[in-house]
Write a protein that holds these residues in place. Structure first.
Motif, PDB file in Angstrom:
ATOM      1  N   ARG A   1     -31.080 -20.749   6.715  1.00 38.46           N
ATOM      2  CA  ARG A   1     -31.265 -21.811   7.719  1.00 38.46           C
ATOM      3  C   ARG A   1     -30.690 -21.391   9.070  1.00 38.46           C
ATOM      4  NH1 ARG A   1     -28.606 -25.493   4.416  1.00 38.46           N
ATOM      5  NH2 ARG A   1     -29.916 -25.689   2.622  1.00 38.46           N
ATOM      6  N   TYR A   2     -29.522 -20.786   9.037  1.00 41.24           N
ATOM      7  CA  TYR A   2     -28.878 -20.315  10.266  1.00 41.24           C
ATOM      8  C   TYR A   2     -29.720 -19.219  10.917  1.00 41.24           C
ATOM      9  CZ  TYR A   2     -24.831 -19.014  13.236  1.00 41.24           C
ATOM     10  OH  TYR A   2     -23.978 -18.761  14.289  1.00 41.24           O
ATOM     11  N   LEU A   3     -30.201 -18.286  10.127  1.00 36.26           N
ATOM     12  CA  LEU A   3     -31.025 -17.203  10.662  1.00 36.26           C
ATOM     13  C   LEU A   3     -32.347 -17.730  11.209  1.00 36.26           C
ATOM     14  CD1 LEU A   3     -30.142 -14.635   7.941  1.00 36.26           C
ATOM     15  CD2 LEU A   3     -29.802 -14.287  10.402  1.00 36.26           C
TER      16      LEU A   3
ATOM     17  N   ASN B 134     -18.375 -14.727  21.468  1.00 30.82           N
ATOM     18  CA  ASN B 134     -19.367 -14.887  22.526  1.00 30.82           C
ATOM     19  C   ASN B 134     -20.742 -15.232  21.978  1.00 30.82           C
ATOM     20  OD1 ASN B 134     -17.303 -14.163  24.202  1.00 30.82           O
ATOM     21  ND2 ASN B 134     -18.041 -12.085  24.535  1.00 30.82           N
ATOM     22  N   TYR B 135     -21.000 -14.876  20.745  1.00 33.42           N
ATOM     23  CA  TYR B 135     -22.303 -15.141  20.147  1.00 33.42           C
ATOM     24  C   TYR B 135     -22.432 -16.567  19.649  1.00 33.42           C
ATOM     25  CZ  TYR B 135     -23.089 -10.105  20.120  1.00 33.42           C
ATOM     26  OH  TYR B 135     -23.254  -8.808  20.483  1.00 33.42           O
ATOM     27  N   ILE B 136     -21.330 -17.194  19.379  1.00 38.44           N
ATOM     28  CA  ILE B 136     -21.360 -18.541  18.816  1.00 38.44           C
ATOM     29  C   ILE B 136     -21.361 -19.566  19.939  1.00 38.44           C
ATOM     30  CG2 ILE B 136     -20.158 -20.174  17.343  1.00 38.44           C
ATOM     31  CD1 ILE B 136     -18.945 -17.747  15.894  1.00 38.44           C
ATOM     32  N   THR B 137     -22.392 -20.382  19.943  1.00 37.18           N
ATOM     33  CA  THR B 137     -22.514 -21.426  20.956  1.00 37.18           C
ATOM     34  C   THR B 137     -22.226 -22.789  20.317  1.00 37.18           C
ATOM     35  OG1 THR B 137     -24.873 -21.790  20.537  1.00 37.18           O
ATOM     36  CG2 THR B 137     -24.301 -20.089  22.157  1.00 37.18           C
ATOM     37  N   GLN B 138     -22.198 -23.780  21.126  1.00 36.55           N
ATOM     38  CA  GLN B 138     -21.951 -25.145  20.648  1.00 36.55           C
ATOM     39  C   GLN B 138     -23.005 -25.574  19.630  1.00 36.55           C
ATOM     40  OE1 GLN B 138     -19.141 -26.350  21.719  1.00 36.55           O
ATOM     41  NE2 GLN B 138     -19.238 -28.352  20.775  1.00 36.55           N
ATOM     42  N   THR B 139     -24.253 -25.162  19.847  1.00 34.39           N
ATOM     43  CA  THR B 139     -25.328 -25.546  18.923  1.00 34.39           C
ATOM     44  C   THR B 139     -25.230 -24.822  17.578  1.00 34.39           C
ATOM     45  OG1 THR B 139     -26.803 -23.893  19.892  1.00 34.39           O
ATOM     46  CG2 THR B 139     -26.942 -26.137  20.770  1.00 34.39           C
ATOM     47  N   ASP B 140     -24.456 -23.738  17.526  1.00 39.40           N
ATOM     48  CA  ASP B 140     -24.266 -22.994  16.277  1.00 39.40           C
ATOM     49  C   ASP B 140     -23.221 -23.633  15.371  1.00 39.40           C
ATOM     50  OD1 ASP B 140     -26.046 -21.039  17.150  1.00 39.40           O
ATOM     51  OD2 ASP B 140     -24.464 -19.763  17.943  1.00 39.40           O
ATOM     52  N   LEU B 141     -22.389 -24.484  15.906  1.00 41.03           N
ATOM     53  CA  LEU B 141     -21.257 -25.005  15.142  1.00 41.03           C
ATOM     54  C   LEU B 141     -21.623 -25.667  13.818  1.00 41.03           C
ATOM     55  CD1 LEU B 141     -18.804 -26.230  17.910  1.00 41.03           C
ATOM     56  CD2 LEU B 141     -18.763 -24.111  16.590  1.00 41.03           C
ATOM     57  N   PRO B 142     -22.667 -26.494  13.746  1.00 39.45           N
ATOM     58  CA  PRO B 142     -23.004 -27.071  12.432  1.00 39.45           C
ATOM     59  C   PRO B 142     -23.356 -25.994  11.393  1.00 39.45           C
ATOM     60  CG  PRO B 142     -24.163 -28.238  14.176  1.00 39.45           C
ATOM     61  CD  PRO B 142     -23.504 -27.054  14.798  1.00 39.45           C
ATOM     62  N   TYR B 143     -24.048 -24.944  11.838  1.00 40.16           N
ATOM     63  CA  TYR B 143     -24.406 -23.852  10.933  1.00 40.16           C
ATOM     64  C   TYR B 143     -23.171 -23.054  10.525  1.00 40.16           C
ATOM     65  CZ  TYR B 143     -29.142 -24.985  12.344  1.00 40.16           C
ATOM     66  OH  TYR B 143     -30.319 -25.648  12.577  1.00 40.16           O
TER      67      TYR B 143
END
Length: 91
Positions: free
Chosen positions: A29-31, A4-13
């Motif tokens: 970078r992710y943080l 639930n925490y991972i969104t589409q915009t998180d995928l590259p990270y």
């Protein structure tokens, strides 16, 4: 961390971390990207990063700073504060 925490915009990270789990810059970078997210999400990412890089002073410092800034919102136990002391003394 729950899906639930991972969104589409998180995928590259997430992909970068999957490939470079022991790279501190990848985690930072992710943080940085999740800096405006809820603290619960940031804590989950920090905890994942610290499992991979338990001796990183930079991660521990930022994790504890986030903990201190949000201590009224979350239950910060003594065991959470002992982890960085134990792990950094092993260096």
């Amino acid at each position: 961390m729950s899906d639930n925490y991972i969104t589409q915009t998180d995928l590259p990270y997430e992909e970068n971390i999957f490939k470079n789990a022991y790279n501190l810059k990848s985690w930072l970078r992710y943080l940085d990207f999740k800096n405006s997210s809820k603290p619960k999400i940031q804590f989950a990412i920090y905890e994942r990063a610290l499992k991979q890089l338990p001796h990183s002073y930079k991660l521990w410092y930022n994790y504890l700073k986030l903990s201190r800034n949000n201590c009224k919102k979350f239950d910060i136990t003594d065991s959470n504060m002992k982890k960085p002391i134990i792990l950094t003394n092993e260096l």
